[in-house]
Write an enzyme that holds these catalytic residues in place. Structure first.
Site, PDB file in Angstrom:
ATOM      1  N   GLU A 115       6.506  80.952  23.664  1.00 44.47           N
ATOM      2  CA  GLU A 115       7.324  82.121  24.021  1.00 44.47           C
ATOM      3  C   GLU A 115       7.159  83.278  23.049  1.00 44.47           C
ATOM      4  OE1 GLU A 115      11.962  83.326  25.114  1.00 44.47           O
ATOM      5  OE2 GLU A 115      11.368  81.221  24.942  1.00 44.47           O
TER       6      GLU A 115
ATOM      7  N   LYS B 275      12.991  80.740  30.353  1.00 39.30           N
ATOM      8  CA  LYS B 275      14.258  80.077  30.660  1.00 39.30           C
ATOM      9  C   LYS B 275      14.090  79.349  31.990  1.00 39.30           C
ATOM     10  CE  LYS B 275      17.313  80.351  28.464  1.00 39.30           C
ATOM     11  NZ  LYS B 275      17.796  79.448  27.393  1.00 39.30           N
TER      12      LYS B 275
END
Length: 408
Positions: free
Chosen positions: A217, A233
């Site tokens: 990420e 997410k």
């Protein structure tokens, strides 16, 4: 001016394990010049102090529009850039929020930066100097968790209660585990850094400690005149059924969109930023046996922006705090019995041409005595406690397996 300390011999370069985010073309060419450390409880603004340190050592962090321009060489070799780490505690201080429980790795600084020059002849770089015991094979003892599955599920229920009261819309809940070890952790940390899907795979170390990340990420990147974040997410097993389930999950999509909105707001309040846009929404990516949903949010640089302002806006990352961010930090401090240590922070590269910081999910630490890892997930009103416990275990499993492989 903050110049930091002269780098010393605790920075041997591990083969093929660069600093996370460092240019691939520079592997094996780095010579450490000096480093900077700030610990929770130290005085001063850590965002400003590390920005001053990097600026004093030749990096264009006072105006990030200058990234990509020619920078004066530093010393006998040209300056390449700096490794930069920011813990979640330091990020909370930068954001003006509360800090959580004490860190389980107190010898690791909360902000750490190392400036590197190019040295084609080779030389010390940032590596894995954690009490190697003469290359003795690693032996890992039993893992000790910060909470039982039942306690983890109870924390999820308490987070749902906070959502029901209207205190937060979403909050991340993260657990910690540690295990004693003997021998050389270097190969195991290298295996963590090499896990599939690790966009920021690499190792950073200091005297008596090291951290390895397999993070997929991007917390924040500044490149080509744009500021970019890529929040992740939503998680499912990396099977055809898991992919279909992730794409069809209204709960995961709502949670994801909430964090995308938070990241849009984080970028929008930066000085020197043009219109914020969502370039990609809820794209499914693969990480070490898991599907994860990722979006891309960006904005153009239209005026002056310094690194300190950037860090204050994006740290800690919204995908590992929740929304609203300051209220979520207060819930995290209330719910989690052990500090987040090196996880859920920022680790990456500040160069003459770019800033590229990964979010330290999928990250482990060795402190000379114990190995440490963290895992958790975002909680919404629709969260099922048992499913959240299982998701955290699935995220931690590849890290535990990489550390255990070859252990006696």
């Amino acid at each position: 001016m903050v110049h930091g300390r002269t780098a010393v011999d605790h920075f041997p370069t591990p083969p093929h394990r660069p600093n996370p985010g460092a240019p691939a073309s520079c592997q094996g060419r780095h010579r450490a010049l000096c480093d900077f450390a700030w610990f929770r409880g130290d005085s001063g603004d850590p965002a400003e102090l590390v920005t001053e340190f990097l600026s004093a050592n030749g990096l264009p962090v006072r105006d990030l529009r200058r990234t990509g321009r020619q920078v004066r060489p530093f010393g006998p070799g040209g300056i390449c850039g700096a490794a930069l780490y920011v813990s979640p505690d330091a990020g909370s201080v930068m954001a003006g929020g509360p800090v959580g429980a004490p860190t389980p790795v107190p010898r690791i600084p909360d902000v750490y930066a190392v400036v590197f020059a190019h040295d084609d002849a080779g030389g010390p770089g940032a590596g894995v100097p954690v009490e190697r015991s003469g290359g003795t094979p690693l032996s890992v003892g039993p893992w000790r968790d910060s909470w039982t599955p039942a306690a983890h599920a109870a924390a999820v229920d308490r987070a749902r209660d906070a959502i029901a009261r209207g205190d937060v819309y979403q909050v991340n809940v993260v657990g910690h585990a540690s295990a004693p070890y003997t021998g050389d952790p270097g190969p195991a940390l290298g295996r963590v850094a090499a896990l599939a899907g690790a966009r920021y795979g690499g190792v950073l170390a200091g005297p008596g400690w090291a951290m390895a990340t397999a993070s997929p990420e991007t917390l924040v990147e500044v490149r080509g005149g744009r500021v970019i974040t890529r929040p992740i997410k939503g998680t499912r097993p990396a099977t055809a059924a898991g992919r279909r389930e992730l794409l069809a999950s209204a709960k995961e999509r709502a949670e994801h969109v909430m964090i995308v909105d938070l990241e849009r707001n984080d970028l929008a309040r930066l000085p020197g930023i043009g219109p914020v846009r969502v370039d990609e929404l809820f794209a499914v990516r693969h990480w070490s046996g898991l599907w994860q949903a990722e979006s891309v949010v960006s904005a153009p640089l239209t005026g002056p922006l310094d690194l300190a302002s950037l860090l204050r806006a994006v740290c800690p990352g919204g995908s590992v705090t929740g929304a609203p961010k300051l209220a979520a930090l207060a819930e995290i401090a209330r719910l989690e019995p052990v500090g987040r240590g090196v996880s859920m922070g920022a680790l990456g590269w500040v160069g003459t041409d770019r800033v590229d910081l990964g979010l330290t999910i999928r990250t482990v630490a060795a402190d000379g005595e114990r190995l440490h890892l963290w895992a958790g997930g975002g909680i919404t009103w629709d969260s099922d406690p048992a499913a959240e416990v299982a998701e955290a275990a699935a995220k931690a499993a590849p890290l535990r397996a990489a550390l255990a492989r070859g252990s006696g």
